[in-house]
Design a protein around this motif. Structure first.
Motif, PDB file in Angstrom:
ATOM      1  N   UNK A   1       0.832  -1.195   0.000  1.00 27.83           N
ATOM      2  CA  UNK A   1       0.000   0.000   0.000  1.00 27.83           C
ATOM      3  C   UNK A   1       0.873   1.253   0.000  1.00 27.83           C
ATOM      4  N   UNK A   2       0.496   2.212  -0.847  1.00 29.51           N
ATOM      5  CA  UNK A   2       1.270   3.446  -0.980  1.00 29.51           C
ATOM      6  C   UNK A   2       0.325   4.607  -1.268  1.00 29.51           C
ATOM      7  N   UNK A   3       0.880   5.818  -1.339  1.00 29.76           N
ATOM      8  CA  UNK A   3       0.051   6.961  -1.714  1.00 29.76           C
ATOM      9  C   UNK A   3       0.899   8.026  -2.401  1.00 29.76           C
ATOM     10  N   UNK A   4       0.222   8.886  -3.152  1.00 32.34           N
ATOM     11  CA  UNK A   4       0.854  10.016  -3.832  1.00 32.34           C
ATOM     12  C   UNK A   4      -0.012  11.254  -3.622  1.00 32.34           C
ATOM     13  N   UNK A   5       0.615  12.414  -3.746  1.00 31.84           N
ATOM     14  CA  UNK A   5      -0.134  13.667  -3.660  1.00 31.84           C
ATOM     15  C   UNK A   5      -0.718  14.021  -5.025  1.00 31.84           C
ATOM     16  N   UNK A   6      -1.923  14.604  -5.017  1.00 29.74           N
ATOM     17  CA  UNK A   6      -2.584  15.052  -6.234  1.00 29.74           C
ATOM     18  C   UNK A   6      -2.751  16.570  -6.209  1.00 29.74           C
ATOM     19  N   UNK A   7      -2.845  17.148  -7.375  1.00 25.56           N
ATOM     20  CA  UNK A   7      -3.154  18.574  -7.471  1.00 25.56           C
ATOM     21  C   UNK A   7      -3.831  18.839  -8.808  1.00 25.56           C
ATOM     22  N   UNK A   8      -4.564  19.939  -8.877  1.00 27.92           N
ATOM     23  CA  UNK A   8      -5.207  20.352 -10.118  1.00 27.92           C
ATOM     24  C   UNK A   8      -4.413  21.498 -10.747  1.00 27.92           C
TER      25      UNK A   8
ATOM     26  N   UNK B   1      -0.193  14.294 -10.589  1.00 35.88           N
ATOM     27  CA  UNK B   1       0.478  13.708  -9.428  1.00 35.88           C
ATOM     28  C   UNK B   1       1.720  14.527  -9.134  1.00 35.88           C
ATOM     29  N   UNK B   2       1.905  14.907  -7.889  1.00 32.43           N
ATOM     30  CA  UNK B   2       3.077  15.687  -7.508  1.00 32.43           C
ATOM     31  C   UNK B   2       4.313  14.804  -7.544  1.00 32.43           C
ATOM     32  N   UNK B   3       5.270  15.164  -8.361  1.00 30.06           N
ATOM     33  CA  UNK B   3       6.484  14.368  -8.510  1.00 30.06           C
ATOM     34  C   UNK B   3       7.224  14.246  -7.179  1.00 30.06           C
ATOM     35  N   UNK B   4       7.727  13.053  -6.924  1.00 30.27           N
ATOM     36  CA  UNK B   4       8.477  12.814  -5.701  1.00 30.27           C
ATOM     37  C   UNK B   4       7.637  12.596  -4.465  1.00 30.27           C
TER      38      UNK B   4
END
Length: 320
Positions: A290-297, A309-312
């Motif tokens: 299980x993992x997660x990433x940040x999102x933005x518009x 998806x926010x890189x890194x």
């Protein structure tokens, strides 16, 4: 002499566990597929596919370290025998509605909804029955918009295809005659193996400004190219237009195989995340991590904002 960190890593590996790449040395990865995170009253609740007895639940206050109840009976938010189904407990979603907590989930390749007094459960049903519908149905996602309730789900029908149907206001069942297909896999990235059974699954829907975003996964989950894309529409029923920059999450963007089938949530500051699973390793599919990433518009002149998806930002979730 080997370091304590090396010794600890060897011990975890022997036990079938691994480090999350962005976790501390004392954290072991969580292995839940089809994960979802539900924020409630300052805590985060993590659920997913991971037990033939129901749905495990982990909690966190900071999204960094996760814990399970020390009481083994409290480690499952939904238990087999208290709700519909005796196998195939997949892809839960937890939400609140009219003061109660609900879990929509898959069992026996059908969809059911259970109710609880709190997010840790126990989620139960008065009548142990699934929702109505034809054929095999999996991967539910309940969405509320303008006084209506929508059930996004996957039908196993000439492939895995994403549909939407309206639900009765009391969530007791679907409204017959409202079912409509949303997404099927037809693009190259969605079926890299040229399989005869194309897959589009794991729907999550959110509304941003006046646009609806349907996030989904394509390819068989065992394929290293399992990846995430999205489509936009002017209404919950579509018509859906796939983003030309798909996939937005894949092994090429995060460096891990089999990235997909998750859910969107916001943290206490309003930051959006997508929680997902990956393959266990480069040569092993399960148990999925299980993992997660940040999102933005990202604003786009003259069109719908682009979901990025926010890189890194990729990181595995781990326990203390």
């Amino acid at each position: 002499m080997a370091s304590l960190k090396t010794i600890f890593h060897v011990a975890l590996t022997a036990a079938g566990l691994t480090y999350g790449l962005n976790s501390t040395a004392q954290q072991a990865s969580i292995f839940l597929a089809d994960p979802t995170i539900f924020p409630d009253k300052g805590k985060y609740y993590l659920y997913g596919t991971g037990s033939n007895q129901g749905f495990p639940v982990y909690t966190s206050t900071d999204l960094e370290s996760w814990q399970q109840s020390k009481d083994s009976a409290g480690q499952l938010a939904l238990k087999r025998g208290e709700t519909f189904g005796d196998k195939g407990f997949w892809a839960p979603q937890v939400f609140t509605y009219k003061g109660s907590y609900y879990m929509a989930y898959t069992a026996n390749e059908q969809i059911a909804i259970a109710k609880a007094a709190g997010p840790a459960g126990p989620f139960r049903q008065n009548a142990l029955v699934p929702l109505s519908g034809s054929g095999k149905q999996i991967d539910p996602f309940i969405f509320f918009d303008k006084g209506k309730v929508y059930l996004y789900h996957v039908k196993l029908q000439d492939g895995n295809r994403i549909f939407v149907t309206e639900m009765k206001p009391d969530l007791s069942d679907i409204i017959p005659g409202t079912e409509k297909e949303c997404i099927s896999s037809s693009e190259g990235w969605e079926n890299t193996a040229n399989a005869k059974w194309p897959v589009a699954e794991g729907p999550t829907v959110l509304k941003h400004k006046d646009t609806y975003y349907l996030i989904y996964s394509s390819n068989d989950f065992r394929n290293k190219d399992y990846a995430v894309g999205y489509a936009t529409a002017p209404s919950p029923a579509g018509p859906w237009k796939k983003y030309t920059g798909n996939p937005v999450i894949s092994r090429h963007t995060v460096g891990h195989n089999g990235t997909g089938h998750g859910d969107v949530f916001a943290d206490k500051k309003g930051q959006l995340y997508y929680v997902l699973h990956t393959h266990h390793s480069d040569n092993k599919v399960s148990p999925r991590a299980t993992a997660m990433v940040k999102l933005r518009f990202k604003p786009v002149k003259g069109g719908a904002d682009v979901l990025e998806v926010e890189q890194g930002s990729f990181k595995f979730l781990g326990t203390d």
